[in-house]
Every structure is written in structure tokens, then in C-alpha cells.
Design a protein around this motif. Structure first.
Motif, PDB file in Angstrom:
ATOM      1  N   PRO A 119       0.807  -1.236   0.000  1.00 20.07           N
ATOM      2  CA  PRO A 119       0.000   0.000   0.000  1.00 20.07           C
ATOM      3  C   PRO A 119       0.838   1.282   0.000  1.00 20.07           C
ATOM      4  O   PRO A 119       0.500   2.251  -0.686  1.00 20.07           O
ATOM      5  CB  PRO A 119      -0.827  -0.117   1.282  1.00 20.07           C
ATOM      6  N   THR A 174      -4.041  -0.618  -8.487  1.00 20.78           N
ATOM      7  CA  THR A 174      -4.985  -0.696  -7.375  1.00 20.78           C
ATOM      8  C   THR A 174      -5.702  -2.035  -7.371  1.00 20.78           C
ATOM      9  O   THR A 174      -5.889  -2.659  -6.319  1.00 20.78           O
ATOM     10  CB  THR A 174      -6.010   0.456  -7.473  1.00 20.78           C
ATOM     11  N   LYS A 175      -6.090  -2.503  -8.564  1.00 28.27           N
ATOM     12  CA  LYS A 175      -6.749  -3.795  -8.679  1.00 28.27           C
ATOM     13  C   LYS A 175      -5.809  -4.914  -8.209  1.00 28.27           C
ATOM     14  O   LYS A 175      -6.225  -5.836  -7.500  1.00 28.27           O
ATOM     15  CB  LYS A 175      -7.154  -4.021 -10.135  1.00 28.27           C
ATOM     16  N   ASN A 184      -5.530  -4.837  -4.362  1.00 25.15           N
ATOM     17  CA  ASN A 184      -6.755  -5.337  -3.729  1.00 25.15           C
ATOM     18  C   ASN A 184      -6.881  -6.855  -3.843  1.00 25.15           C
ATOM     19  O   ASN A 184      -7.563  -7.484  -3.054  1.00 25.15           O
ATOM     20  CB  ASN A 184      -7.984  -4.670  -4.336  1.00 25.15           C
ATOM     21  N   SER A 185      -6.218  -7.441  -4.828  1.00 23.05           N
ATOM     22  CA  SER A 185      -6.301  -8.893  -5.014  1.00 23.05           C
ATOM     23  C   SER A 185      -5.310  -9.658  -4.136  1.00 23.05           C
ATOM     24  O   SER A 185      -5.374 -10.889  -4.072  1.00 23.05           O
ATOM     25  CB  SER A 185      -6.074  -9.264  -6.474  1.00 23.05           C
TER      26      SER A 185
END
Length: 82
Positions: free
Chosen positions: A44, A76-77, A80-81
């Protein structure tokens, strides 16, 4: 290529601009790679740095705003995964 003054100036300008663009694109790609290679706890923070770098490069006109959005969305995807 002719050798008139304006043509020579254009060559100088394009070489200078090409060097600058390569520098910023390389910086952007490096920050993206750092995010993709990071582990879950560091990702992050590296994502925020990468998004900042992408926005900086976009603001300078090196890449198009849609291309910048594409990169940010992809990262970002990915985060998040994890």
C-alpha cells in the motif's frame, strides 16, 4: 535532412525532449515494478508512491491522462487482489 538553422534546432530540441521523456517514463516504470514485486505489507505504501509518480509524469505531459488512469487502476486492482 537539410542543414538550415530551424531544422538543426528542431533536432536539438527533439533529442533533449526525448532524453527527458525517457527519464520520466523509466522512473514511472520502476515505481510500478516496485509495487508489483512488493509483499502484502509494503504494497500500500509503494502504491501511494507509484500513484504520485504517475500523476507527476502525467502533469508534465509525458503520458496521457487516460494512460495514467489505466496504470493507477491496474495497480490498485492488483493490490486489492493480494
Amino acid at each position: 535532412m537539410g542543414t538550415s538553422g530551424s531544422e538543426l534546432k528542431r533536432v536539438r530540441q527533439s533529442r533533449r525532449d526525448n532524453l527527458r521523456n525517457r527519464h520520466y517514463k523509466s522512473m514511472m516504470k520502476t515505481s510500478i515494478k516496485k509495487v508489483l514485486e512488493a509483499d502484502k505489507k509494503d504494497a500500500p505504501e509503494l502504491l501511494n508512491q507509484a500513484i504520485s509518480t504517475i500523476d507527476h509524469v502525467c502533469a508534465k505531459g509525458i503520458i496521457h491522462k487516460n494512460r495514467a488512469s489505466h496504470h493507477k487502476s491496474k495497480l490498485t486492482k492488483y493490490i486489492n487482489s493480494l
